[in-house]
Design a protein around this motif. Sequence first.
Motif, PDB file in Angstrom:
ATOM      1  N   UNK A  80       0.769  -7.112   7.546  1.00  0.00           N
ATOM      2  CA  UNK A  80       1.876  -6.577   7.079  1.00  0.00           C
ATOM      3  C   UNK A  80       2.744  -6.614   7.661  1.00  0.00           C
ATOM      4  N   UNK A  83     -12.478   7.282  -2.365  1.00  0.00           N
ATOM      5  CA  UNK A  83     -12.306   6.257  -3.198  1.00  0.00           C
ATOM      6  C   UNK A  83     -12.756   4.701  -2.729  1.00  0.00           C
ATOM      7  N   UNK A  84     -12.382   3.882  -3.335  1.00  0.00           N
ATOM      8  CA  UNK A  84     -13.360   2.311  -2.774  1.00  0.00           C
ATOM      9  C   UNK A  84     -12.484   1.842  -2.325  1.00  0.00           C
ATOM     10  N   UNK A  86      -4.100 -11.899   7.506  1.00  0.00           N
ATOM     11  CA  UNK A  86      -1.671 -12.168   7.019  1.00  0.00           C
ATOM     12  C   UNK A  86      -2.515 -10.071   7.795  1.00  0.00           C
ATOM     13  N   UNK A 105     -10.819  -3.818   7.013  1.00  0.00           N
ATOM     14  CA  UNK A 105     -11.407  -3.669   8.110  1.00  0.00           C
ATOM     15  C   UNK A 105     -11.869  -3.220   9.663  1.00  0.00           C
ATOM     16  N   UNK A 124      -4.749  -7.240   2.997  1.00  0.00           N
ATOM     17  CA  UNK A 124      -3.769  -8.135   2.187  1.00  0.00           C
ATOM     18  C   UNK A 124      -5.110  -9.121   1.636  1.00  0.00           C
ATOM     19  N   UNK A 125      -4.951  -9.595   0.912  1.00  0.00           N
ATOM     20  CA  UNK A 125      -5.550 -10.587   0.292  1.00  0.00           C
ATOM     21  C   UNK A 125      -6.197 -11.633   1.002  1.00  0.00           C
ATOM     22  N   UNK A 126      -5.967 -11.693   2.634  1.00  0.00           N
ATOM     23  CA  UNK A 126      -6.132 -13.152   3.139  1.00  0.00           C
ATOM     24  C   UNK A 126      -6.443 -12.264   4.870  1.00  0.00           C
ATOM     25  N   UNK A 169     -10.947  -4.663  -0.754  1.00  0.00           N
ATOM     26  CA  UNK A 169     -12.380  -5.545  -0.185  1.00  0.00           C
ATOM     27  C   UNK A 169     -11.828  -5.822   1.409  1.00  0.00           C
ATOM     28  N   UNK A 170     -11.164  -6.364   1.678  1.00  0.00           N
ATOM     29  CA  UNK A 170     -10.193  -6.523   3.070  1.00  0.00           C
ATOM     30  C   UNK A 170     -10.061  -5.659   3.327  1.00  0.00           C
ATOM     31  N   UNK A 178       5.786  -5.188   7.584  1.00  0.00           N
ATOM     32  CA  UNK A 178       5.406  -3.557   8.447  1.00  0.00           C
ATOM     33  C   UNK A 178       4.659  -3.151   9.803  1.00  0.00           C
ATOM     34  N   UNK A 193      -3.376  -0.355   1.173  1.00  0.00           N
ATOM     35  CA  UNK A 193      -3.341  -1.449   0.624  1.00  0.00           C
ATOM     36  C   UNK A 193      -4.012  -2.523   1.346  1.00  0.00           C
ATOM     37  N   UNK A 236       4.560   6.156   3.345  1.00  0.00           N
ATOM     38  CA  UNK A 236       3.695   4.704   3.637  1.00  0.00           C
ATOM     39  C   UNK A 236       3.629   5.139   5.230  1.00  0.00           C
TER      40      UNK A 236
END
Lengths: 149, 658
Positions: free
Chosen positions: A129, A90-91, A127, A97, A122-124, A94-95, A131, A120, A54
Amino acid sequence: MTRKRRRMVLVLAGLTALSAAVALVLYGLKETVTFFYSPSEVQAGAPPQGRAFRLGGLVEEGSVKKQGDGLTVEFSITDMAVSVPVTYRGILPDLFREGQGVITEGDLGTDGTFVAREVLAKHDETYMPREVADALKESGVWRDEEGSK
Amino acid sequence: MIPEIGLFALILALAVALVQGTLPMIGAARGHDAWMASAVPTAILQLAFALAAFLALMHAYVTSDFTVVNVALNSNSAMPMLYKISATWGNHEGSMLLWVVILAVFGAAVALFGGNLPPALRARVLSVQAWIAIGFLTFSLFTSNPFERVFPPPLDGNDLNPLLQDPGLAFHPPMLYMGYVGFSIAFSFAIAALIEGRVDAAWARWVRPWTLAAWCFLTGGIALGSWWAYYELGWGGWWFWDPVENVSFMPWLMGTALLHSAIVVEKRDALKSWTILLAILTFSLSLIGTFVVRSGLLTSVHAFATDPERGLFILALLVVTIGGSLILYAVRAPALKAGGLFAPVSREGGLILNNLLLSVACATVFLGTMYPLIAETFGYKATVGAPFFNLTFLPIMTPLVAAMALGPFLSWKRTDLAGVVGRLKFAFLAAILATAITLYMQQGPVIPVLAMGLAVWLFAGAVIEWSGRIKLFQTAPGDSLRRAIGLPRSAHGMTLAHAGMAVVIAGMVASSTWKVEEILIMRPGDTTSVAGYDYRLEKVERIKGPNYISDTATITVTRDGKAVTEQKPEKRIYTVQNTPTTEAAIYTTALADLYTAIGDPDGKGGQTVRIFFEPLVPWIWIGSLMMMLGGVISLSDRRLRVGAPRRKRPPTLAAAQA
């Protein structure tokens, strides 16, 4: 069967199951665990060859470009000291940016481009991450007061 | 004014809980009847106050009172009413309040329906329940006060996280919490039994309905969460082995084990101390489930905001509850007398195997979930994902499922295995047939094909056991019907739940093995074919919703020229937080879901489109419903009715002797 013998059988069965599980877990961890590296660590050659890992950091401002097929995205992940180019087909979440923290999982190509299989975010939107925050702290960009809320 | 009343009610609830936690406990130790009896009114009063506080917060949400910080941060006047209500628990503070309310509901239910529990046991159970409430109420009051005010109030609220503005997620947290908190009753009974020093068949019969009810809610809650992730995230997956999912799954595994071991205590007076331990562990895992992710210890995609002060409080709460109860267990459990003898091949033996495998499976999930924390203490960062769980969890579950078909055929004490195997030969044939059909229809790797056979084996086993009990086709149909009516409801429930598990397994295996995924750029008028269905993008339009703007695509689906359906996947932007979300379009047939989602436009008139063919996914939800329904039917069994059992002997002074 006496009580004592039954207890022995139970204990033995339990131990067998448990040791089988421990063996499975150890083997599973060895085979599948994914390590996290920051762009600086990647440049220093920390990730082992031929193994998925990662990579996390900030999406560099102005780095996001779509390739001709309209599906493959190129961007750079930076810890403000070093940035690593990434491609992903791929897609995007949503978040996703520019300037936002992300974690990607994939392999490092021979040309130094990271080919992500998964991105990945985050849905917020506030936020970061953990790490990524830690990696940024190490490169001296992140201050704690930014992260507290 | 109303928020202050809410806060005051919450403080009163804490005061009442303190009384409920001490008086009845002392009363039970001293044999003081009036003190013991005080547990009942205090439990009901505690519910009244907790409910008042919760309704006060809900009132603030419904009236969009932005002078309350919590409302200002998580609601918006443009939100539909359903989400204004569900926003009450769609945030950290509110969800803690919901926890407290549900805890009080369960406590009051024991107080009201536990009329024929021995007074001392009821007093102790309610006292332990009150101590859990005290922990949560102090946590809520000192670190997460939902009624805090802000001045000057903002003109409008910050909106609820758009992903939570969804009917599935409006009801997912209450369901999940009913499950988590429901296990608190089993826990309180276990602690009370340890204090009393006795566990008997009657005890198990009191504990079983509560455990079963909690298990039904948890099953529903997990299924609802999984369903939400499936249709809302737009990734076409229903389980990601994310820490949040795992922590709800672990109490389910342990709760399932508890459900089965309690039967042995009830019927055979054996496995007592193990059952007590399971009750403690199940609730401990529920607590960990509520807290570990929330405290920010584990990174997860859907955790609420975190705060270090809360983390410490949570850690202290976990250490006291889990550590304290395990110490009590270590001291008192050896005093519990072991019960009836049995041979390894027997109903008891089968249930022990079930417990052993479920606990071990739960342990692997626990290790996998906690591994990032362990790794971090050794100075490196690592994550554990689906491959790990597939490699460890599935091999443990496989023998469990294989044995699950056999279990119900075994009789207590000892069983002739050959006879059981003989009765299952049709199930075996069905499994072989299913494997062959799967192989013929869908070539694929060996393991999933065999797994489909295993699901059929389990399903057939459950059906054969049930039809054997009612002598289906062996006597006149009328006689079979009479037998079916006479059969205890818990037997029907078990069959339905086991068959449901088989349906879930088939759905999980098929969808993860034979899923087809296609990502492409489509312009209006473009056509593509996925798994035999033709998809044509008609148009993409911009539509305005109450608090969002949506790009809605219209895709017509045909098969061999015949119209199947029209799908309208959306990409929404919620304007207040400027957050985009994906709304997938799903068309369900009996055998598969046709799942489409759209991404960004490519800037040249095309649109990113994601099309999934998801075989048997609906079976996962159908199977989960069957399991839940099986639990509910068992719960309606007369023998399991709450409060029905009576102790044969008057309570002895076993505790004093121990």
